[in-house]
Design an enzyme around this catalytic site. Sequence first.
Site, PDB file in Angstrom:
ATOM      1  N   ARG A  27       0.834  -1.215   0.000  1.00 37.18           N
ATOM      2  CA  ARG A  27       0.000   0.000   0.000  1.00 37.18           C
ATOM      3  C   ARG A  27       0.860   1.253   0.000  1.00 37.18           C
ATOM      4  NH1 ARG A  27      -2.752  -4.229   1.844  1.00 37.18           N
ATOM      5  NH2 ARG A  27      -5.043  -4.256   1.918  1.00 37.18           N
ATOM      6  N   GLY A  95      -0.938 -11.922  -4.723  1.00 42.27           N
ATOM      7  CA  GLY A  95      -2.367 -11.635  -4.856  1.00 42.27           C
ATOM      8  C   GLY A  95      -2.667 -10.195  -4.478  1.00 42.27           C
ATOM      9  N   SER A 168     -12.858  -9.435   2.414  1.00 47.58           N
ATOM     10  CA  SER A 168     -11.546  -9.406   1.774  1.00 47.58           C
ATOM     11  C   SER A 168     -11.002  -7.984   1.724  1.00 47.58           C
ATOM     12  CB  SER A 168     -11.630  -9.973   0.349  1.00 47.58           C
ATOM     13  OG  SER A 168     -10.473  -9.606  -0.376  1.00 47.58           O
ATOM     14  N   ASP A 325      -4.236 -15.182   7.555  1.00 49.47           N
ATOM     15  CA  ASP A 325      -2.959 -15.725   7.073  1.00 49.47           C
ATOM     16  C   ASP A 325      -2.265 -16.606   8.107  1.00 49.47           C
ATOM     17  OD1 ASP A 325      -3.280 -14.456   4.652  1.00 49.47           O
ATOM     18  OD2 ASP A 325      -2.209 -12.659   5.275  1.00 49.47           O
ATOM     19  N   ARG A 356      -4.916 -24.173   1.348  1.00 48.33           N
ATOM     20  CA  ARG A 356      -4.225 -24.326   2.640  1.00 48.33           C
ATOM     21  C   ARG A 356      -4.875 -25.380   3.532  1.00 48.33           C
ATOM     22  NH1 ARG A 356      -2.361 -17.979   3.673  1.00 48.33           N
ATOM     23  NH2 ARG A 356      -0.541 -18.183   2.304  1.00 48.33           N
ATOM     24  N   ARG A 406       3.524 -19.519   3.454  1.00 48.66           N
ATOM     25  CA  ARG A 406       3.069 -19.702   4.838  1.00 48.66           C
ATOM     26  C   ARG A 406       2.920 -21.186   5.201  1.00 48.66           C
ATOM     27  NH1 ARG A 406       2.701 -14.457   6.181  1.00 48.66           N
ATOM     28  NH2 ARG A 406       1.658 -13.119   4.687  1.00 48.66           N
TER      29      ARG A 406
HETATM   30  C1  S3P Z   1      -4.264  -9.015   2.291  1.00 44.63           C
HETATM   31  C2  S3P Z   1      -5.519  -9.483   2.525  1.00 44.63           C
HETATM   32  C3  S3P Z   1      -5.822 -10.901   2.758  1.00 44.63           C
HETATM   33  C4  S3P Z   1      -4.570 -11.678   3.118  1.00 44.63           C
HETATM   34  C5  S3P Z   1      -3.426 -11.357   2.218  1.00 44.63           C
HETATM   35  C6  S3P Z   1      -3.079  -9.893   2.320  1.00 44.63           C
HETATM   36  C7  S3P Z   1      -4.078  -7.580   2.039  1.00 44.63           C
HETATM   37  O1  S3P Z   1      -6.373 -11.466   1.577  1.00 44.63           O
HETATM   38  O2  S3P Z   1      -4.841 -13.057   3.073  1.00 44.63           O
HETATM   39  O3  S3P Z   1      -2.293 -12.113   2.552  1.00 44.63           O
HETATM   40  O4  S3P Z   1      -2.946  -7.085   2.113  1.00 44.63           O
HETATM   41  O5  S3P Z   1      -5.088  -6.905   1.757  1.00 44.63           O
HETATM   42  P1  S3P Z   1      -7.956 -11.373   1.274  1.00 44.63           P
HETATM   43  O6  S3P Z   1      -8.275  -9.948   1.050  1.00 44.63           O
HETATM   44  O7  S3P Z   1      -8.156 -12.186   0.030  1.00 44.63           O
HETATM   45  O8  S3P Z   1      -8.629 -11.963   2.460  1.00 44.63           O
END
Ligand code: S3P
Length: 461
Positions: A27, A95, A168, A325, A356, A406
């Site tokens: 971010r 992701g 999320s 996580d 997982r 992880r």
């Molecule tokens: C994250 C949000 C989570 C987390 C990922 C980091 C983030 O995912 O599992 O490791 O930085 O916004 P989700 O938004 O899919 O839950």
Amino acid sequence: MPACVSSQATALKGTAKIPGDKSISHRALIFAALASGESRIEGLLEGEDVLHTADAVRALGARVARDGQGGWRVTGVAPGRLSQPAAPLQMGNSGTGARLLMGLVATQPMRVTFIGDDSLSRRPMGRILEPVSLFGAETESAEGGRLPVTITGTGDPAPQSYEVPVPSAQVKSAFLLAALNTPGISSLIEPLETRDHSERMLAAFGADITVEQQQNKDGTCGRRIEITGKTPLTATKIIVPRDFSSAAFPLVAALLVPGSDIVIPGVGINPLRTGLLEILGHMGAVIGIVNQREEAGEPIGDLHVKSGGLKAVTPDAALAPRLIDEYPLLFVAAASASGTSVFRGLGELRVKESDRISAMVAGLAANGVAVEELEDGLVIEGCGGILPGGGRPPGGGSVAAHGDHRVAMAFLVLGAVAQNPVTLDDAAMIATSFPGFIELMNGLGCRMVQQSAAGVSRNER
Ligand code: S3P
């Protein structure tokens, strides 16, 4: 593939200096890339995931320079002035980087393709494509809403209201990024609160954002967020806290290995990230948090952890977003506790860097732990931990990381407590979030030995 063997540790002692928070690092780079002026970032996680985001914001026109260990400078380009990347954005395993940037480009007049590694290419992106298309972006994806994804952003977006269907923070943040370059007020409801780093950091950059907590009928809390787009962001200084999700590994290892006593300084303790502490508390752990303070809008503190016996737990699924996580590691703690732990309502774990649930079930079973796989969770028969009369998980098995950092680290912690060594097939991907993990753990007293391609071990204490 560098395999790694983790053998029983005698006791963990010392101070664990954990790298910067991954979520906050992504971010910091992305918001700084949209702010006028030069932002300074301290403590940035220099893991592979975040480095992909640094390359991506550079490709979008921001100036990004590294001053030294964790110190970065980013000169932003106002939203609407970003440049069309010359090539697809390679997001690697990340992701968070991919999903947040999809939100960003949705309301920019450009066409951007996102690609990633095998693991990322298997993960669902439909959850982002839906909200970004509401703003008017056109989206193309491989079957099932997977990468490669191409987004043709709109230069004429209209404000939107959206209720996030899955809890999320990535979806929430993608929506907020799309809304930033949209005139008018966009609003979002999340039924369960998720990590709020975007909200906190956007406020620090001067965005016009309001957050209201909303209590659900069952007592859980969600949020309603409003953001007024086209409000200019101004460069600021961001101090990235050390990552609680990474700190969790030495923390749980210290709880489980008898005689341990460690300190983990300067860790982010944002309450929407520290659900693990609550659950471990229910399991009987006593973890001290001292020297609590705030830096750049995020709470931090020093964690003090001593070993202690744990008992089984059946956590409320509503807590899941606050420790999403940490589940692989919590399963290792449950395997070492006394009694039967039941985890349910965790379908999201099946679409993380790996599935997982099945990865952990397979690896725990291979190490002599009685475990039952459920569609949305698992049941773990604890091996007794270090309670009087209890035992340790047998260990002695070989486990697959499935390209998931992880899962890999959780099994190496299992090896530190189990009776016999645990052999992990590949530890390379740990560098996506926790560069130096094996060295740090061995420095505390673990015995994790990485095999080089030639079969010669390194990193031994
Ligand atoms: C994250 C949000 C989570 C987390 C990922 C980091 C983030 O995912 O599992 O490791 O930085 O916004 P989700 O938004 O899919 O839950």
